[in-house]
Design an enzyme around this catalytic site. Structure first.
Site, PDB file in Angstrom:
ATOM      1  N   GLU A  50       0.567  -1.130   0.351  1.00  0.00           N
ATOM      2  CA  GLU A  50       0.134   0.148   0.260  1.00  0.00           C
ATOM      3  C   GLU A  50       0.786   1.207   0.200  1.00  0.00           C
ATOM      4  O   GLU A  50      -0.026   2.282  -0.692  1.00  0.00           O
ATOM      5  CB  GLU A  50      -1.244  -0.092   0.783  1.00  0.00           C
ATOM      6  CG  GLU A  50      -1.993  -1.214   0.823  1.00  0.00           C
ATOM      7  CD  GLU A  50      -1.853  -2.708   1.337  1.00  0.00           C
ATOM      8  OE1 GLU A  50      -0.536  -2.566   1.381  1.00  0.00           O
ATOM      9  OE2 GLU A  50      -2.500  -3.551   1.293  1.00  0.00           O
ATOM     10  N   PHE A 112     -11.833  -7.620  13.648  1.00  0.00           N
ATOM     11  CA  PHE A 112     -10.721  -8.380  12.822  1.00  0.00           C
ATOM     12  C   PHE A 112     -10.547  -7.171  11.544  1.00  0.00           C
ATOM     13  O   PHE A 112     -11.038  -6.893  11.073  1.00  0.00           O
ATOM     14  CB  PHE A 112     -10.503 -10.036  11.746  1.00  0.00           C
ATOM     15  CG  PHE A 112     -10.097 -10.124  11.150  1.00  0.00           C
ATOM     16  CD1 PHE A 112      -8.639 -10.317  11.780  1.00  0.00           C
ATOM     17  CD2 PHE A 112      -9.733 -10.017   9.115  1.00  0.00           C
ATOM     18  CE1 PHE A 112      -7.239 -10.544  10.329  1.00  0.00           C
ATOM     19  CE2 PHE A 112      -9.032 -10.185   8.542  1.00  0.00           C
ATOM     20  CZ  PHE A 112      -7.645 -10.612   9.086  1.00  0.00           C
ATOM     21  N   GLN A 113      -8.606  -6.931  11.335  1.00  0.00           N
ATOM     22  CA  GLN A 113      -8.478  -5.987  10.401  1.00  0.00           C
ATOM     23  C   GLN A 113      -9.299  -4.199  11.122  1.00  0.00           C
ATOM     24  O   GLN A 113      -9.213  -3.214   9.837  1.00  0.00           O
ATOM     25  CB  GLN A 113      -8.824  -6.423   9.643  1.00  0.00           C
ATOM     26  CG  GLN A 113      -7.567  -7.117   8.681  1.00  0.00           C
ATOM     27  CD  GLN A 113      -7.317  -7.088   6.645  1.00  0.00           C
ATOM     28  OE1 GLN A 113      -8.471  -7.075   6.323  1.00  0.00           O
ATOM     29  NE2 GLN A 113      -5.840  -8.031   6.503  1.00  0.00           N
TER      30      GLN A 113
END
Lengths: 583, 193
Positions: A50, A112-113
């Site tokens: 990213e 999550f994330q």
């Protein structure tokens, strides 16, 4: 028509004229990637990390002047792009970053994330949004583009929870008037106060030893014509920062080139001795000023900047003018013309120009070339000649960045892309990929250090995938060279953790990724390789230039010191003997 | 001075004119901020001030008569130059509508304080009631051993009141933080928004 939030995202991006998105998908942003796939009209460049996507969007934005767009998923996808966001914030690059977020009902649950990316990026964005309802989605995205691209440009992040991308809505795309109406607290001041402009004109006519100090604001507002006109009409020498490079052509007789820590002797002497400094879209960064109390000590200062918070931040100025550089310079030129554009002390001005010419001859940028080893400066000079001075150059951060700033002469705006504010190693390669996509008509060279290159080298694969023929010239001294230079100069040559001589074979590395690799170890091979590389137009080329390991970047003003303590090429200090001072 | 322009070889070093930013004395500033009541606006403002290394001494926020618009009053101790930077940067925030440093502008300020004080004896109770009356406070809750008193006023008045109650033993104290407003003038002075 009822459609998913994800489709609204794509629709709004198209409304904004987005032609390319740099990104990498993941769980929370999958709906938008599905909409992107189904729509099929926007090019998406799949970065391998990213951070790469973010710098690519920056490179694209810097060469085109348009807003760059990057897209990532939540959690690590979002945190990985924080560095490019901070980079864009420091260097005023217009960027819209779209991040996926966990579904609304899970926010705050350590899902999550999940990460609070709006909180994390608050101090490094111009503004950011968490979308809370599908109805506000198109408005917030349009606001993001408007904020990013106007005033002092900067990055804006839009965080979209997954459930909102899945919901259905009939909400339309708001008009630009609605976008402006929704932002009552945001009104960039562009016009410039006419009374202040009149004061500035008076100072310019009266000045005996004026200097124009030009930064990235002049590039962002496309003010090169006005700058050249002002400089030529009033005979004012011009120095540019790394961000301002190309806003005034460096091969112009009035060009002083770069100032500051690694500025030219003549630029720094001119600024030190000036009686009027006209700062244009620049922010008096510490790398420019050195010891602030001794920066342009005898000069009155005019400061033109679109950002009122930049004015009198580091240095108190005499005539502040808040406004868009192009508009203010236009008005200033008109005001000067109205008064006959008279230089009130023409003889003094003539002597000033002559003095600067003497400085230029006394200490030009120079280095000792060699027939045995490749000098890094020689590599840059050869790139300049091979490309006819017409290539777009991107760089990482360190010694090579400064050599690229010194030994390549930039003649047009948006030609030199570098991470000037944040100083992000690894900026060069992904920025070059974004730049080549934005300006396919130009040769794009990434001049990189071996240390910087390794930080984002995975993006070679991206360049191969999209057949982007960027040229990477690694100035390879197998050191973290700038740190080593500081250790040599200021830490008695105790080289602590800077040796990078264990490194990949860059030629094989390139080949393993599907790119072309070359290596030069002798000066005579440099030009041959460059010519070979420039024949390749369907894939990236990595050139490994094995250079003199302990070459230093000079001249140099040590951090926090005065220009008077400048270290010159031959190790001499710019002392009283070489100074020109007016009593 | 002008005659020496262009003369080379002058070996005199002129002492550089010192261009230090004149730092004012550190003092308490009171800043009024009109904001759009958007998600995270308080965090944005707090982050900005903390980023300058300054602590927020007092803060009050509340909606105004306009929907979605809140007024914040921020007290912060700092150097004039740095506060000037803070004000400029507050103005730059997208969600701020108006920012004004009221410190040197005629203004009214008020603060509401609740104070719970021990009332060990009946003499103490009488004494406290007298003080409350003088300061135009109000007893809003009574127990066998305590009074809870409400008082409004400016900083000086409240500090004086609290000092007078201290000998009795203060059990708890809560302050709202200041709210402030510029005094309306007949002649509009030139204040930069």
């Amino acid at each position: 028509m009822s459609r998913k939030g994800a489709d609204i995202v794509i629709e709004t991006l198209k409304e904004e004229g987005v032609e390319v998105i740099f990104g990498l998908p993941g769980g929370a942003i999958m709906e938008v990637y599905d909409a992107l796939y189904r729509d099929g009209s926007i090019l998406h460049v799949l970065a391998r990390h990213e951070q790469g996507a973010g710098h690519m969007a920056e490179g694209y934005a810097k060469v085109t002047g348009k807003v760059g767009v990057a897209m990532t998923t939540s959690g690590p996808g979002a945190t990985n792009i924080v560095t490019p966001i901070a980079d864009a914030y420091m260097d005023s690059v217009p960027l819209v970053v779209i991040t996926g977020q966990v579904p609304t009902h899970l926010i705050g649950n350590d899902a999550f994330q999940e990460v609070d990316i709006v909180g994390i990026t608050r101090p490094v964005t111009k503004h950011n949004f968490l979308v809370r309802a599908i109805e506000e989605l198109p408005l917030l995205i349009r606001e993001a583009f408007y904020i990013a691209g106007t005033g002092r440009p900067g990055p804006v992040l839009v965080d979209i929870p997954k459930d909102i991308t899945q919901q259905l809505s009939e909400v339309g795309i708001p008009s630009e008037d609605k976008v402006k109406a929704a932002l009552p607290g945001y009104k960039p001041h562009v016009e410039g106060n006419i009374q202040q402009i009149k004061k500035a004109a008076k100072l310019i006519m009266e000045a005996k030893k004026p200097v124009l100090y030009v930064g990235g604001g002049a590039v962002n507002s496309e003010a090169q014509e006005e700058l050249i006109q002002l400089a030529e009409m009033m005979r004012i020498p011009v120095t540019t920062t790394t961000q301002g490079k190309g806003a005034f052509p460096e091969n112009h007789p009035l060009a002083l080139r770069m100032l500051g820590m690694h500025g030219t002797y003549y630029a720094n002497m001119a600024v030190y001795n000036a009686d009027l400094l006209i700062a244009v879209g620049a922010r008096f960064d510490d790398r420019v000023t050195g010891k602030i109390e001794e920066f342009a000590p005898d000069a009155k200062i005019i400061h033109i900047d679109i950002d009122p918070a930049s004015i009198s931040k580091n240095i108190t100025v005499d005539v502040p003018i808040v406004g868009d550089v192009k508009i203010v310079l236009g008005k200033l030129i008109n005001e000067l013309k109205r008064k006959g554009a008279k230089i009130l002390h023409p003889e003094d001005r003539q002597k000033w120009i002559e003095q600067i010419e003497k400085w230029k001859k006394m200490y030009p940028l120079t280095y000792k070339n060699s027939k045995e080893v490749i000098k890094p400066q020689y590599v840059i000079e050869q790139i300049y000649e091979a490309t006819g001075g017409d290539a777009i150059i991107t760089v990482g951060v360190g010694q090579h960045q400064m050599w690229a700033a010194m030994y390549y002469k930039y003649s047009f705006p948006r030609q030199f892309l570098n991470s000037g504010g944040l100083g992000t190693m690894g900026f060069g390669l992904p920025a070059a990929i974004g730049a080549k996509i934005g300006r396919p008509d130009k040769e794009v060279f990434c001049i990189d250090g071996d240390g910087s290159f390794i930080m984002t080298m995975q993006e070679i694969v991206t360049a191969v995938q999209y057949k982007i023929p960027v040229k990477v010239a690694i100035v390879n001294n197998a050191y973290l060279g700038m740190v080593r230079q500081w250790q040599e100069l200021f830490y008695d040559s105790r080289y602590s953790e800077v040796d990078l001589s264990l490194q990949p074979d860059f030629v094989k590395l390139a080949e393993s990724m599907g790119a072309v690799g070359f290596r030069a170890e002798k000066p005579k091979e440099v030009r041959e390789i460059l010519e070979e590389a420039m024949k390749i137009d369907d894939k990236p080329v990595i050139m490994d230039f094995v250079v003199d390991r302990e070459e230093n970047v000079l001249p140099m003003v040590p951090a926090g010191k005065s220009y008077r303590e400048m270290i010159l090429e031959d190790g001499k200090k710019a002392d009283a003997e070489t100074m020109y001072l007016v009593g | 001075m002008a005659d020496t322009v262009g003369t080379e070889g002058i070996k005199v070093i002129k002492a550089p004119r010192f261009r230090q930013l004149k730092k004012g004395e550190t003092r308490k500033h009171i800043i009024n901020v009109l904001v759009r009541n958007e998600l995270g606006v308080l965090a944005r403002i707090a982050t900005l001030i903390a980023g300058k290394g300054y602590n927020i001494e007092g803060l009050s926020v509340g909606e105004t008569h306009e929907k979605g618009v809140s007024r914040m009053t921020i007290e912060v101790i700092g150097d004039d130059i740095v506060i000037d930077q803070v004000v400029k940067q507050l103005r730059k925030l997208i969600d701020t509508l108006k920012v004004r440093d009221l410190t040197d502008i005629p203004h009214v300020e008020r603060e509401l304080v609740l104070v719970k004080v021990h009332t060990p004896t009946s003499r103490a109770r009488d004494e406290i009631l007298r003080i409350v009356e003088i300061f135009r406070g109000k007893v809003v809750d009574v127990s066998q051993e305590t009074y809870t008193i409400e008082i409004t006023g400016d900083e000086e008045k409240i500090n004086a009141f609290v000092e007078l109650l201290k000998p009795f033993g203060i059990k708890e104290l809560a302050r709202t933080g200041k709210i402030a407003m510029r005094r309306e003038m007949f002649i509009e002075e030139n204040v930069q928004e």
